[in-house]
Design a protein around this motif. Structure first.
Motif, PDB file in Angstrom:
ATOM      1  N   THR A  80       0.722  -1.135  -0.086  1.00 40.17           N
ATOM      2  CA  THR A  80       0.111   0.089  -0.048  1.00 40.17           C
ATOM      3  C   THR A  80       0.928   1.226  -0.078  1.00 40.17           C
ATOM      4  O   THR A  80       1.452   1.763   1.211  1.00 40.17           O
ATOM      5  N   PRO A  81       0.981   1.884  -1.330  1.00 41.80           N
ATOM      6  CA  PRO A  81       1.597   3.198  -1.064  1.00 41.80           C
ATOM      7  C   PRO A  81       0.908   4.052  -0.534  1.00 41.80           C
ATOM      8  O   PRO A  81      -0.454   4.199  -0.621  1.00 41.80           O
ATOM      9  N   PHE A  82       1.644   5.094   0.190  1.00 42.36           N
ATOM     10  CA  PHE A  82       0.946   6.280   1.085  1.00 42.36           C
ATOM     11  C   PHE A  82       1.262   7.496   0.167  1.00 42.36           C
ATOM     12  O   PHE A  82       2.108   8.317   0.532  1.00 42.36           O
ATOM     13  N   THR A  83       0.283   7.833  -0.816  1.00 43.63           N
ATOM     14  CA  THR A  83       0.603   8.884  -1.518  1.00 43.63           C
ATOM     15  C   THR A  83      -0.477   9.916  -1.462  1.00 43.63           C
ATOM     16  O   THR A  83      -1.637   9.892  -1.718  1.00 43.63           O
ATOM     17  N   LEU A  84       0.050  11.164  -0.927  1.00 40.97           N
ATOM     18  CA  LEU A  84      -0.968  12.251  -0.515  1.00 40.97           C
ATOM     19  C   LEU A  84      -0.842  13.254  -1.799  1.00 40.97           C
ATOM     20  O   LEU A  84       0.573  13.851  -1.887  1.00 40.97           O
ATOM     21  N   ALA A  85      -1.600  13.394  -2.513  1.00 43.28           N
ATOM     22  CA  ALA A  85      -1.546  14.313  -3.536  1.00 43.28           C
ATOM     23  C   ALA A  85      -1.234  15.609  -3.103  1.00 43.28           C
ATOM     24  O   ALA A  85      -1.889  16.420  -2.199  1.00 43.28           O
ATOM     25  N   GLY A  86      -0.080  16.570  -3.826  1.00 44.31           N
ATOM     26  CA  GLY A  86       0.259  17.694  -3.410  1.00 44.31           C
ATOM     27  C   GLY A  86       1.431  17.629  -2.516  1.00 44.31           C
ATOM     28  O   GLY A  86       1.990  18.786  -2.099  1.00 44.31           O
ATOM     29  N   ALA A  87       1.794  16.413  -1.780  1.00 36.66           N
ATOM     30  CA  ALA A  87       2.883  16.470  -1.046  1.00 36.66           C
ATOM     31  C   ALA A  87       3.587  15.330  -1.420  1.00 36.66           C
ATOM     32  O   ALA A  87       4.874  15.642  -1.747  1.00 36.66           O
ATOM     33  N   MET A  88       3.601  14.204  -1.305  1.00 35.61           N
ATOM     34  CA  MET A  88       4.417  12.889  -1.758  1.00 35.61           C
ATOM     35  C   MET A  88       4.111  12.390  -3.165  1.00 35.61           C
ATOM     36  O   MET A  88       4.392  11.495  -3.432  1.00 35.61           O
ATOM     37  N   ALA A  89       3.270  13.190  -3.630  1.00 33.18           N
ATOM     38  CA  ALA A  89       2.755  12.790  -4.981  1.00 33.18           C
ATOM     39  C   ALA A  89       2.174  14.082  -5.893  1.00 33.18           C
ATOM     40  O   ALA A  89       1.823  14.831  -5.300  1.00 33.18           O
ATOM     41  N   PRO A  90       1.959  13.952  -7.148  1.00 36.32           N
ATOM     42  CA  PRO A  90       1.361  15.061  -7.906  1.00 36.32           C
ATOM     43  C   PRO A  90       0.112  15.442  -7.295  1.00 36.32           C
ATOM     44  O   PRO A  90      -0.593  14.657  -6.880  1.00 36.32           O
ATOM     45  N   VAL A  91      -0.169  16.658  -7.832  1.00 42.23           N
ATOM     46  CA  VAL A  91      -1.494  17.375  -7.224  1.00 42.23           C
ATOM     47  C   VAL A  91      -2.551  16.715  -7.865  1.00 42.23           C
ATOM     48  O   VAL A  91      -3.785  17.068  -7.287  1.00 42.23           O
ATOM     49  N   THR A  92      -2.348  16.412  -9.173  1.00 42.27           N
ATOM     50  CA  THR A  92      -3.448  15.753  -9.702  1.00 42.27           C
ATOM     51  C   THR A  92      -3.906  14.208  -9.219  1.00 42.27           C
ATOM     52  O   THR A  92      -2.803  13.670  -9.120  1.00 42.27           O
ATOM     53  N   MET A  93      -4.954  13.960  -9.134  1.00 50.65           N
ATOM     54  CA  MET A  93      -5.454  12.566  -8.641  1.00 50.65           C
ATOM     55  C   MET A  93      -5.031  11.380  -9.548  1.00 50.65           C
ATOM     56  O   MET A  93      -4.235  10.357  -9.225  1.00 50.65           O
ATOM     57  N   SER A  94      -4.979  11.863 -10.964  1.00 50.17           N
ATOM     58  CA  SER A  94      -4.568  10.663 -11.850  1.00 50.17           C
ATOM     59  C   SER A  94      -2.986  10.758 -11.602  1.00 50.17           C
ATOM     60  O   SER A  94      -2.494   9.477 -11.978  1.00 50.17           O
ATOM     61  N   GLY A  95      -2.229  11.659 -11.361  1.00 48.46           N
ATOM     62  CA  GLY A  95      -0.832  11.489 -11.285  1.00 48.46           C
ATOM     63  C   GLY A  95      -0.727  10.910 -10.273  1.00 48.46           C
ATOM     64  O   GLY A  95       0.428  10.018 -10.222  1.00 48.46           O
ATOM     65  N   ALA A  96      -1.255  11.033  -8.937  1.00 45.70           N
ATOM     66  CA  ALA A  96      -0.977  10.675  -7.572  1.00 45.70           C
ATOM     67  C   ALA A  96      -1.391   8.840  -7.694  1.00 45.70           C
ATOM     68  O   ALA A  96      -0.683   8.157  -7.334  1.00 45.70           O
ATOM     69  N   VAL A  97      -2.350   8.653  -8.387  1.00 42.30           N
ATOM     70  CA  VAL A  97      -2.752   7.067  -8.826  1.00 42.30           C
ATOM     71  C   VAL A  97      -1.517   6.441  -9.526  1.00 42.30           C
ATOM     72  O   VAL A  97      -1.280   5.310  -9.196  1.00 42.30           O
ATOM     73  N   THR A  98      -1.144   7.167 -10.525  1.00 41.57           N
ATOM     74  CA  THR A  98      -0.079   6.450 -11.496  1.00 41.57           C
ATOM     75  C   THR A  98       1.032   6.331 -10.634  1.00 41.57           C
ATOM     76  O   THR A  98       1.731   5.276 -10.568  1.00 41.57           O
ATOM     77  N   LEU A  99       1.540   7.185  -9.678  1.00 35.57           N
ATOM     78  CA  LEU A  99       2.649   7.016  -8.773  1.00 35.57           C
ATOM     79  C   LEU A  99       2.403   6.063  -8.037  1.00 35.57           C
ATOM     80  O   LEU A  99       3.409   4.903  -7.516  1.00 35.57           O
ATOM     81  N   SER A 100       1.392   5.716  -7.357  1.00 35.13           N
ATOM     82  CA  SER A 100       0.869   4.740  -6.412  1.00 35.13           C
ATOM     83  C   SER A 100       1.087   3.501  -7.092  1.00 35.13           C
ATOM     84  O   SER A 100       1.789   2.444  -6.357  1.00 35.13           O
ATOM     85  N   ILE A 101       0.524   3.302  -8.155  1.00 36.65           N
ATOM     86  CA  ILE A 101       0.566   1.985  -9.013  1.00 36.65           C
ATOM     87  C   ILE A 101       1.857   1.533  -9.108  1.00 36.65           C
ATOM     88  O   ILE A 101       2.382   0.277  -9.000  1.00 36.65           O
ATOM     89  N   ALA A 102       2.707   2.527  -9.594  1.00 38.74           N
ATOM     90  CA  ALA A 102       4.165   1.993  -9.850  1.00 38.74           C
ATOM     91  C   ALA A 102       4.801   1.615  -8.703  1.00 38.74           C
ATOM     92  O   ALA A 102       5.803   0.598  -8.738  1.00 38.74           O
ATOM     93  N   GLU A 103       4.629   2.284  -7.572  1.00 41.13           N
ATOM     94  CA  GLU A 103       5.343   1.761  -6.448  1.00 41.13           C
ATOM     95  C   GLU A 103       4.834   0.700  -5.771  1.00 41.13           C
ATOM     96  O   GLU A 103       5.456  -0.185  -5.465  1.00 41.13           O
TER      97      GLU A 103
END
Length: 517
Positions: free
Chosen positions: A263-286
């Motif tokens: 379970t990646p802990f990706t908070l958009a705008g902090a540890m991930a892109p501010v856009t939700m699709s960007g945050a989800v993409t990062l989360s999936i990769a991790e």
């Protein structure tokens, strides 16, 4: 009415008497919910493909850091590009490894009647996990302590709508960290008979956890390794990192046949892109990077993909949960989990500081996101406050009311359309001038027709006022106290209990797990 009839009552007022009792509350019976609804899918096929391709580009071109030498060596031998502690891998390799993972698996605790199916259309709910602080109406906010830990474990066992015991429902900081896992797992394994979690925080804690679950189940080492009997959850260190202890623990677990949720802990705008699709993409990769590692190390290992993608309050930087963005991110991750044919974990979370209206609307948003996303495993479904910094028994009880409602919502009896349900003869009998309270059709069904609450008060204002004007959190506090007063631990063979106790005593004498203090 016989106990067997009580267990079968639709609508769920009958408790599972031999497991939990029915004196404090009249709760729904134990069941494994099946979510009958089609998932909400905000992404079209092009959107799913875009996130997948984005995750593959991250894995191939940017890479994921693994702060674990064993993991780096596994990737190196697999033919991945390893530079320092950064690993890059191509799409064909990723998909080959992910395809090894089962889409469904079963975890069997010491009580085989509590076995849990992960995946498919099943949805399972677990207790709050890992807050460092405790809050109730008597104490207010205090640091976690062992008696509070035990109370939460008792609530976890008592409520039939809670299916698994997650991490420490509150961190008992009055027990030294070197031996805390031994005391906590002993309490968890003796006060519950449900599927339980052990933290993947280094060799000693994982090895001790596996041995304690094996002993509690009365299993040989071979039988323990042959099928999942426990699980862990690991988190990435977003962005783009996996740390040493969690990867070490996860590898030990899968090599022994046990389940791991990534379970990646990706908070958009902090540890991930501010856009939700960007945050989800990062989360999936991790997540996929760790799942690839585990599948290469132990082909076919039971794994799941978790979502903890939300946003921060851009005014303060604090995490926010149960937001519209959180809900959509959970639904989007559900689509990706089905794309990869992996079980999905999400959470029942909020940012509220006390069990008030904000706490419940944010938690309900989170739980509905779980329902709509096709989630199979809901972490923190009862008791979570302050973005995970507080565990509250009152909130636990209030959340269990919602969980019971959701489980009732999933019961097909509600939307059956046979002759008895359409009830044309009864409609003709009552006609235009009568009412349905006294007719036989209602009399035959009135005790089971509708959900009956455990904490809600459906009386009018005057009746509520005459009875003391008790607010919801106060009612929940009274229920919590009544449950603890009547709690009875599930049976355990005395010889097994003594073996478990002896193991704990020996490991304490050996120093438990090393710490730097």
């Amino acid at each position: 009415m016989s106990s067997e009839m009580r267990r079968k009552r639709a609508g769920g007022r009958a408790g599972h008497a031999e497991r939990a009792g029915v004196r404090a509350i009249d709760q729904m019976s134990w069941r494994i919910p099946v979510n009958p609804d089609r998932p909400v899918e905000p992404l079209g096929p092009d959107g799913v493909e875009a996130i997948h391709k984005g995750a593959m580009r991250i894995l191939k071109d940017i890479g994921i850091r693994f702060l674990n030498d064993e993991a780096l060596e596994i990737f190196r031998k697999a033919g991945c590009k390893v530079e320092g502690d950064t690993v890059r891998m191509d799409e064909d390799f990723v998909m080959e490894m992910v395809a090894r993972a089962p889409s469904e698996f079963t975890v069997t605790p010491r009580n085989a009647d509590r076995a849990l199916p992960f995946g498919g259309k099943h949805i399972l709910f677990g207790n709050v996990s890992s807050p460092p602080n405790y809050w109730d109406l008597e104490r207010g906010k205090v640091s976690g302590f062992m008696d509070g830990f035990r109370d939460f474990i008792k609530l976890t066992q008592y409520f039939n709508c809670i299916h698994f015991a997650g991490g420490y429902p509150v961190e008992p900081v009055d027990i030294h960290a070197s031996i805390r896992h031994l005391d906590c797992l002993f309490e968890k394994l003796t006060l519950t008979d449900k599927v339980c979690h052990a933290y993947a925080l280094g060799r000693e804690r994982v090895e001790d956890g596996m041995e304690m679950v094996r002993i509690a189940g009365g299993l040989t080492p071979e039988a323990f390794r042959a099928a999942p009997h426990m699980y862990t959850n690991i988190n990435s260190v977003s962005p783009l990192k996996h740390d040493f202890p969690m990867i070490d623990g996860a590898l030990r677990l899968v090599r022994n046949g046990q389940a791991v949720i990534v379970t990646p802990f990706t908070l958009a705008g902090a540890m991930a892109p501010v856009t939700m699709s960007g945050a989800v993409t990062l989360s999936i990769a991790e997540a996929l990077a760790a799942i690839v590692l585990l599948q290469h190390a132990a082909p076919g290992a039971p794994v799941g993909i978790g979502t903890f993608t939300s946003n921060v309050d851009m005014k303060s930087g604090a995490p926010a949960f149960g937001t519209p963005e959180y809900m959509r991110a959970t639904q989007m991750t559900g689509q990706m989990a089905r794309f990869y044919k992996l079980p999905l974990r999400s959470s029942g979370v909020c940012a509220a500081n006390v069990p008030d209206g904000q706490a419940m609307w944010e938690t309900c948003n989170s739980l509905w996101a779980a329902m709509q996303s096709g989630t199979n495993m809901v972490y923190h479904a009862a008791g979570w406050l302050e973005g995970g910094l507080i565990a509250s028994p009152e909130k636990f009880v209030m959340d269990c009311e919602v969980l019971q409602m959701l489980q009732r919502y999933m019961e097909p009896v509600i939307w059956e359309t046979g002759p008895d349900e359409i009830a044309i003869d009864t409609i003709a009998e009552v006609g235009a001038e009568g009412h349905y309270f006294g007719c036989q059709h209602t009399q035959d069904r009135y005790t089971t027709a509708f959900y009956q609450p455990i904490a809600s008060d459906w009386r009018n204002f005057e009746a509520w006022q005459i009875d003391g004007s008790v607010w919801t959190a106060e009612r929940a506090h009274r229920i919590f106290k009544a449950i603890i007063a009547e709690f009875e631990a599930p049976p355990m063979d005395e010889a097994i209990r003594e073996e478990l106790k002896s193991f704990v005593e020996r490991r304490k004498a050996e120093g438990g797990a090393p710490t730097d203090f």
